[in-house]
Design an enzyme around this catalytic site. Structure first.
Site, mmCIF file in Angstrom:
data_model
loop_
_atom_site.group_PDB
_atom_site.id
_atom_site.type_symbol
_atom_site.label_atom_id
_atom_site.label_comp_id
_atom_site.label_asym_id
_atom_site.label_seq_id
_atom_site.Cartn_x
_atom_site.Cartn_y
_atom_site.Cartn_z
ATOM 1 C CD GLU A 127 -2.763 -1.010 2.560
ATOM 2 O OE1 GLU A 127 -2.562 -0.075 3.388
ATOM 3 O OE2 GLU A 127 -3.569 -1.923 2.767
ATOM 4 C CG ASP B 156 -3.364 8.808 7.814
ATOM 5 O OD1 ASP B 156 -3.585 7.591 7.854
ATOM 6 O OD2 ASP B 156 -3.407 9.472 6.774
#
EC number: 4.2.1.20
Length: 278
Positions: free
Chosen positions: A50, A61
């Site tokens: 990824e 995040d």
């Protein structure tokens, strides 16, 4: 349509083991070093890669991956350069699946049709776009599927049985189960809770289920891989990269190896899950 992702999971199923999925930010700490690191991952044991698309407002995040995105943006990384990175990787590797992960805004600005065409020719296999729910499938999910890319959806501890069919409706490649409520790198995954969640998702789909968020060690990777079709590690790899940089945040002679060595160690953990199950 069979993508590299479908092929890889079929191979792993035949081998009787789970996938080790790595995440790193495109362009961190600079575009050239980032390509070197990504190229080193398959040899170190990554089955699927990824690649994060740097964005200024990455709401899912944690601090480590936010900082990686900012380092990449500061080094001049763009979505176009992210696709160039994939193109560079594909010169030597035509088998390892590449998934771009991030947010819709940069793709929207780039232009959906242009992005999908460019991503496909660059050698991208799938997309994980964390801020597009199933209700917005017309925006990107359906066009991506039409372009021959897997659209991988996130399921979370709060995705109940009523919501799950909507989440899975147009998902392909694999299902990404987020093992914790919250942001990346915030807590450790609980393998018992993960086991129950994976079993529940599998009652609704034949797709592989990979688990991410909260996996930092080979032991944790092994525990998760024994319950799921794949273990995803991002924050730990991003931290290894960051810890190898100099005081100004630039790559050093240790940077590529720091990430490759941790990848190899985590990959052994994932492979150990199969040995333990035999």
């Amino acid at each position: 349509m069979t993508t590299r992702i479908d092929t890889r999971f079929a191979e792993l199923k035949k081998a009787g083991r789970s996938a080790f999925v790595t995440f790193l930010m495109a362009g961190d700490p600079d575009p050239a070093t980032s390509l070197e690191i990504i190229k080193a991952l398959p040899k170190a044991g990554a089955d699927v890669i990824e690649i994060g698309m740097p964005f200024t407002d990455p709401m899912a995040d944690g601090p480590s991956i936010q900082a990686a995105g900012l380092r990449a943006l500061k080094a001049g990384m763009t979505l176009k350069k992210t696709l160039d990175l994939v193109r560079g990787f594909r010169k030597d590797d035509n088998a390892t699946p590449i998934v771009l992960m991030g947010y819709y805004n940069p793709i929207y600005i780039y232009g959906v049709d242009k992005f999908l065409a460019d991503a496909k020719t660059a050698g991208v296999d799938g997309l994980i776009i964390v801020d597009l729910p199933p209700e917005e499938d017309d925006e990107l999910c359906l066009p991506a599927m039409k372009a021959g890319l897997n659209f991988i959806r996130l399921a979370t501890p709060t995705t109940d049985d009523k919501r799950l069919p909507a989440v899975l409706a147009n998902t392909s490649g694999f299902v990404y189960y987020v093992s914790i409520t919250g942001i990346t790198g915030a807590a450790a995954a609980d393998s018992t809770a993960v086991s129950e969640a994976v079993a529940r998702i599998k009652r609704h789909t034949k797709l592989p289920v990979c688990v991410g968020f909260g996996i930092r060690t080979p032991e944790a990777a092994r525990a998760i891989a024994s319950h799921a079709n794949g273990a995803v590690v991002g924050t730990a790899l991003v931290d290894a990269l960051k810890n190898s940089l100099d005081a100004e945040g630039r790559a050093t002679s240790k940077t590529v190896n720091a990430v490759a060595e941790l990848t190899a160690s985590l990959a052994q953990g994932v492979r150990g899950a199969q040995q333990a199950a035999e």
